[in-house]
Design an enzyme around this catalytic site. Structure first.
Site: not given
Ligand code: PLP
Length: 413
Positions: A223-224, A127, A198, A372
């Site tokens: 938030y996911k 990511f 992560d 997705r």
């Molecule tokens: C959604 C996601 C993030 C998001 O990071 P934010 O700081 O909340 O924007 C980070 N890492 C992964 C792997 C994600 O899927």
């Protein structure tokens, strides 16, 4: 294998042990929301909780609510609830900041525990924020720290005496490929390498056993799959054995041993609180707690079983109904190495996702060509999988995607 009929899928929904949890979410009739891995749905309890936090706790209690409504304890209280979802011990998880900021905290803390080593290792295509945060640390280090991102399958071979920390996403955000956290962590530890996991696409999505895997650090989103609301605060996990020695670089006053002693010199809190930085976002925490409390009502074994069933059904239906239409499955076909979303590559992926939105099917698009579809067992049904595939098929058969307005890229995909 023949695809179950819609009646057969409805029968699976009727027998679903998680069925009643769907009613705890505010989802409009007819919507197929296959994007809960990007922004979870709204729990019905959240609006009233936020209203109470604003009008009673803030409006009437004012500053006394820091203690009387336990605002000050919320990061740890909710962290303990998340710990239970992740196979961690109370006192190993705290809610704070964003996932990006927590990546910085975890990576720098890990580096502080491996002073003689210079490499932060990750996989190419991780990511973006994970890679960017690594790069920022390296740039700031004045040459002491280097970043290496290697091919996904070359990560384990690259582990070596110069590597301080390995950063991996357990469930890959695009492909949905799921790593064996215990096996990777073991290999890393054999070479003296610390791990940062992560869990953005794992928390609330798949069973996680941080303690069982011997994981060192982890971060993830609220938030996911935890349904904490847009921009919800994130979490950070630090194994108890590291907490005393891991040095917090973001040494804010909320991570101080005695924030309200107002001392000039920083002394880190003894436990996980040292990974707090500034004043906690109370409204965001209130919404997050509603989502986490709902998740806590679900049995993770049942969540996983349903996630696998939904994913297999979606893939089976795509095989049967959308063959020869240009879709390539990029997620593992074998559910054992797949997280809780399914992705396809398609040359017109972006337009298809836009056309689907107009028909009540929400998925998302990840550049350059990935469609997705998030599988959230708390509120999705088996029939939604079949209905979603029929929408995709119809869009392809009628070429409904082929319109100029569907080609215009939005600011957020
Ligand atoms: C959604 C996601 C993030 C998001 O990071 P934010 O700081 O909340 O924007 C980070 N890492 C992964 C792997 C994600 O899927």
């Amino acid at each position: 294998m023949t695809v179950p009929t819609r009646d057969a899928a409805a029968a699976l929904d009727a027998a679903d042990p998680l069925r009643r949890l769907r009613d705890a979410f505010a989802l409009r009739e007819g919507l197929m929301y296959l994007d809960g891995n990007s922004l979870g749905a709204l729990p019905r309890a959240t609006a009233a909780r936020i209203a109470d936090t604003v009008t009673r706790e803030w409006g009437e209690g004012l500053i006394t609510s820091w203690v009387d409504a336990d605002w000050v304890g919320a990061p740890r209280r909710i962290g303990d609830k998340i710990a239970r979802l992740l196979g961690a011990t109370p006192g190993e998880v705290i809610v704070a900041d964003s996932t990006s900021v927590n990546l910085f905290k975890a990576l720098t803390a890990a580096l502080s525990l491996r002073p003689g080593r210079s490499v932060i290792l990750s996989e190419r295509g991780n990511f973006p924020t994970d890679l960017y945060m690594m790069q920022g640390i390296a740039a700031f280090s004045g040459g002491r720290i280097r970043v290496e991102a290697v091919d996904a399958d070359a990560v384990l071979d690259r582990l070596g005496d110069d590597v301080a920390v390995l950063l991996l996403t357990q469930v890959h955000y695009k492909s949905g490929r799921m790593r064996d956290m215990a096996a990777v962590t073991r290999r890393a530890h054999e070479r003296g390498v610390l791990t940062v996991w992560d869990l953005s696409h794992s928390a609330g999505a798949v069973p996680v056993d941080l303690n069982g895997a011997g994981a060192d650090f982890a971060v993830g989103c609220g938030y996911k799959f935890l349904n904490g609301g847009p921009g919800a605060p994130a979490f950070v996990y630090v194994a108890a054995r590291h907490q005393g020695a891991a040095v917090p670089v973001l040494s804010g006053w909320f991570g101080h041993a005695a924030p309200f002693a107002f001392e000039d010199d920083y002394r880190p809190a003894a436990g996980i609180e040292r990974f707090l930085c500034g004043t906690p976002p109370v409204l965001g925490l209130a919404a997050l707690e509603c989502g986490v409390d709902l998740m806590a009502q679900a049995d993770m074994g049942e969540v996983r079983a349903k996630s696998v069933a939904l994913g297999d059904l979606f893939v089976q239906a795509m095989d049967a109904r959308c063959a020869g239409m240009g879709f390539t499955l990029v997620s593992p076909r074998d559910a054992r190495s797949r997280g809780s979303h399914v992705s396809y590559a398609h040359a017109h992926g972006y337009e298809i996702i836009q056309a689907a939105k107009a028909r009540g099917l929400i998925g998302d698009f990840r550049a350059p060509d990935i469609l997705r579809f998030g599988l959230t067992p708390l509120y999705l049904r088996h029939v939604d999988m079949l209905d979603a595939v029929e929408v995709i098929r119809d869009i392809c058969v009628t070429r409904a995607w082929d319109r100029p307005e569907y080609r215009e890229r939005a600011a957020v995909t």
